[in-house]
Enzyme design. Sequence first.
Site, mmCIF file in Angstrom:
data_model
loop_
_atom_site.group_PDB
_atom_site.id
_atom_site.type_symbol
_atom_site.label_atom_id
_atom_site.label_comp_id
_atom_site.label_asym_id
_atom_site.label_seq_id
_atom_site.Cartn_x
_atom_site.Cartn_y
_atom_site.Cartn_z
ATOM 1 N N LYS A 124 0.801 -1.219 0.000
ATOM 2 C CA LYS A 124 0.000 0.000 0.000
ATOM 3 C C LYS A 124 0.843 1.283 0.000
ATOM 4 C CE LYS A 124 -3.926 -2.115 2.384
ATOM 5 N NZ LYS A 124 -4.810 -2.011 3.571
ATOM 6 N N TYR B 192 -12.366 -1.898 -3.887
ATOM 7 C CA TYR B 192 -12.905 -2.038 -2.534
ATOM 8 C C TYR B 192 -14.436 -1.939 -2.500
ATOM 9 C CZ TYR B 192 -8.202 -1.948 -0.658
ATOM 10 O OH TYR B 192 -6.897 -2.260 -0.353
ATOM 11 N N PHE C 126 -15.814 3.530 6.811
ATOM 12 C CA PHE C 126 -14.417 3.791 6.448
ATOM 13 C C PHE C 126 -14.162 3.813 4.941
ATOM 14 C CE2 PHE C 126 -14.922 -0.771 7.123
ATOM 15 C CZ PHE C 126 -14.377 -1.309 5.958
ATOM 16 N N ARG D 175 -1.221 -14.387 4.347
ATOM 17 C CA ARG D 175 -1.923 -13.756 5.464
ATOM 18 C C ARG D 175 -1.127 -13.901 6.763
ATOM 19 N NH1 ARG D 175 -6.297 -11.501 4.074
ATOM 20 N NH2 ARG D 175 -7.288 -11.434 6.119
ATOM 21 N N THR E 268 -4.506 -7.272 11.000
ATOM 22 C CA THR E 268 -4.789 -5.953 10.425
ATOM 23 C C THR E 268 -4.328 -4.829 11.347
ATOM 24 O OG1 THR E 268 -6.694 -6.880 9.274
ATOM 25 C CG2 THR E 268 -6.619 -4.498 9.472
ATOM 26 N N ARG F 226 3.084 -6.329 9.073
ATOM 27 C CA ARG F 226 2.359 -5.248 9.737
ATOM 28 C C ARG F 226 2.971 -4.872 11.083
ATOM 29 N NH1 ARG F 226 -3.358 -7.545 7.640
ATOM 30 N NH2 ARG F 226 -3.512 -6.261 5.755
ATOM 31 N N ASN G 158 -1.891 0.083 6.993
ATOM 32 C CA ASN G 158 -1.311 -1.172 7.477
ATOM 33 C C ASN G 158 -0.394 -1.862 6.472
ATOM 34 O OD1 ASN G 158 -3.138 -2.354 5.716
ATOM 35 N ND2 ASN G 158 -4.576 -2.917 7.325
ATOM 36 N N HIS H 207 -2.060 -5.573 1.681
ATOM 37 C CA HIS H 207 -3.373 -6.205 1.533
ATOM 38 C C HIS H 207 -3.123 -7.577 0.930
ATOM 39 C CE1 HIS H 207 -7.514 -6.904 0.126
ATOM 40 N NE2 HIS H 207 -6.924 -7.380 -0.954
ATOM 41 N N GLU I 39 -9.446 -10.509 -7.358
ATOM 42 C CA GLU I 39 -8.479 -9.426 -7.178
ATOM 43 C C GLU I 39 -7.351 -9.503 -8.202
ATOM 44 O OE1 GLU I 39 -9.251 -8.472 -2.471
ATOM 45 O OE2 GLU I 39 -7.577 -9.787 -2.973
#
Length: 140
Positions: free
Chosen positions: A11, A51, A59, A87, A93, A104, A114, A117, A128
């Site tokens: 990100k 998203y 949010f 993950r 998160t 993270r 964070n 993704h 995705e």
Amino acid sequence: MAVERTFSMIKPDATKKNLTGKITAKLEDAGLRVIASKRVWMSRRQAEGFYAVHKGRPFFDELCAFMSSGPTVVQVLEGENAILKNREVMGATDPAKAAPGTIRKEFADSIGENSVHGSDAPETAREEIAYWFAETEIVG
């Protein structure tokens, strides 16, 4: 164990801090192979589309503004149980709750910023990946 593909995104907060290489190294060290990768600066419209599942949540607007605020690196990862492994390497998160050594825990600033993704299921991974990559760009 099955070899599978998953989607991963580095990100804007992480690319701003020049962490692309360190994050990718953590993924590769965990046994994941990068089989497609590109740096993009998504538009607000692309962020809203990506998203869309979160549309209507409190949010959503902040998330889309953040994701279109700077470059991201979108990737396709491949490996044994790639979704779960990615993950695990990402961590929780909330960086305060993430395990030591996870992306993270080491690099994220907050729940909202964070650093990464990753897809949460095979169907999500397919969607995705298709959102960002043509089949010809995935060169495993």
